[in-house]
Design a protein around this motif. Structure first.
Motif, PDB file in Angstrom:
ATOM      1  N   TRP A 214       0.732  -1.180   0.013  1.00  0.00           N
ATOM      2  CA  TRP A 214       0.009   0.070   0.110  1.00  0.00           C
ATOM      3  C   TRP A 214       0.778   1.117   0.006  1.00  0.00           C
ATOM      4  O   TRP A 214       0.352   2.270  -0.662  1.00  0.00           O
TER       5      TRP A 214
ATOM      6  N   ARG B  21      -0.282  -8.606  -2.461  1.00  0.00           N
ATOM      7  CA  ARG B  21      -0.739  -7.828  -3.295  1.00  0.00           C
ATOM      8  C   ARG B  21      -2.244  -8.195  -3.287  1.00  0.00           C
ATOM      9  O   ARG B  21      -3.321  -7.487  -3.576  1.00  0.00           O
ATOM     10  N   ASP B  22      -2.493  -9.552  -3.639  1.00  0.00           N
ATOM     11  CA  ASP B  22      -3.939  -9.880  -3.533  1.00  0.00           C
ATOM     12  C   ASP B  22      -4.764  -9.558  -2.417  1.00  0.00           C
ATOM     13  O   ASP B  22      -5.878  -9.146  -2.666  1.00  0.00           O
TER      14      ASP B  22
ATOM     15  N   ASP C 182      -5.274  -5.965  -2.784  1.00  0.00           N
ATOM     16  CA  ASP C 182      -6.243  -5.277  -3.852  1.00  0.00           C
ATOM     17  C   ASP C 182      -7.703  -5.795  -3.200  1.00  0.00           C
ATOM     18  O   ASP C 182      -8.528  -4.886  -3.400  1.00  0.00           O
TER      19      ASP C 182
ATOM     20  N   GLU D  54      -8.691  -3.179  -0.641  1.00  0.00           N
ATOM     21  CA  GLU D  54      -8.691  -1.842  -1.393  1.00  0.00           C
ATOM     22  C   GLU D  54     -10.181  -1.739  -1.944  1.00  0.00           C
ATOM     23  O   GLU D  54     -10.578  -0.861  -2.263  1.00  0.00           O
ATOM     24  N   ARG D  55     -10.729  -3.078  -2.674  1.00  0.00           N
ATOM     25  CA  ARG D  55     -11.973  -2.883  -3.321  1.00  0.00           C
ATOM     26  C   ARG D  55     -12.855  -2.684  -2.310  1.00  0.00           C
ATOM     27  O   ARG D  55     -13.932  -2.157  -2.539  1.00  0.00           O
TER      28      ARG D  55
END
Ligand SMILES: C[S@@+](CC[C@H](N)C(=O)[O-])C[C@H]1O[C@@H](n2cnc3c(N)ncnc32)[C@H](O)[C@@H]1O
Length: 274
Positions: free
Chosen positions: A30, A41-42, A45, A48-49
């Motif tokens: 981040w 990273r998965d 993300d 973040e969604r």
């Protein structure tokens, strides 16, 4: 100075688990760092969604650390820092901020993630007048942390303890308050405690969904605490008095740029030991 890893045996990279996300590496992702893996990273993300402001949140937390350390070095005259839950090196790190004010500042970093240990060299680039050390150690063992930190810091003189984005990884039944008490009690009057802590009383259901996504996958689950509880547990109960502006969101703590009105689901405070 080499990392103080006396109690660590073996190569840190052999202890790095790349099959499950780790908080230090997701945070690094981040913050725009490169020291993370696909699993990190998965999850980054996915969170973040659910909560699109998470990147801004991580950066606001980091910027709070920078302003708090600068304030402590510049205005409070602190020359010794104990930063527990350091994370992946992300410039400016605590020593760069503190030594930017006072070249003789001494900093001890502490983290329990082998991935952070593997990158610790970047945290040790001290000025010649000051010092930097890294401990591969766990906040849940505050006595050990202090004993080892005492090899580099003079614990008879004021120390600023910085717990930036770490205490929400300590659950209530792990005695989060007792841990902070045992860290602060031996330190002299004039020492400081700076904390930033995740919360679920800002940001509504999106934040709670993101926290649930985190807790489903990550190695260290999150225990968000509301403003009142955060203040009571880590400041009032320990007899510590927050300096101005008190307990606020990170971007509101002595801002050095205009605020854009965005909310950050974190509470932060810096308090002096009387
Ligand atoms: C979210 S990161 C924050 C990093 C940094 N303080 C910042 O604000 O950018 C949390 C860090 O705390 C570390 N951590 C979590 N639990 C810990 C524990 N019990 N003892 C030591 N470090 C811990 C993690 O490994 C990670 O590096």
């Amino acid at each position: 100075m080499a990392p103080d890893t006396a109690e660590h045996v073996g190569n840190p990279s052999e202890r790095i688990d790349t099959t499950r996300p780790h908080s230090a590496r997701v945070w690094d992702y981040w913050l725009g760092g490169k020291d993370n893996y696909a699993v990190d990273r998965d999850l980054g993300d996915q969170v973040e969604r659910a909560f699109p402001h998470v990147v801004a949140m991580a950066r606001a937390g980091r910027a709070f650390m920078r302003r708090a350390v600068a304030h402590l070095a510049e205005d409070a005259g602190i020359r010794q820092f104990l930063d527990v839950g350091t994370g992946m090196p992300t410039s400016p790190n605590v020593h760069e901020v503190a030594q930017g004010v006072a070249r003789d500042a001494r900093v001890v970093y502490v983290d329990n993630d082998p991935a952070v240990l593997a990158h610790a060299r970047a945290l040790l680039a001290s000025t010649p007048e000051g010092s930097c050390a890294y401990l591969d150690a766990d906040l849940r063992e505050p006595g050990k942390v202090l004993a080892r930190a005492g090899r580099s810091l003079d614990l008879g003189k004021p120390v600023a303890v910085t717990l930036i984005s770490i205490l929400h990884f300590i659950e209530d039944d792990e005695d989060a308050v007792g841990i902070v008490r045992r860290l602060m009690e031996p330190l002299p009057s004039g020492s400081y405690l700076a904390i930033s802590h995740g919360t679920d009383d800002v940001g509504g259901p999106a934040v709670r969904n993101a926290q649930e996504a985190w807790n489903r996958t990550v190695v260290t689950p999150l225990t968000p605490r509301g403003r009142e509880r955060f203040t009571e547990l880590f400041f009032t109960r320990l007899g510590l008095e927050p300096v101005e502006p008190g307990i606020v969101q990170p971007q509101q703590w002595r801002p050095d740029a205009p605020l854009d009105g965005a909310e950050v689901p974190y509470w932060v405070g810096v308090a002096r030991k009387p």
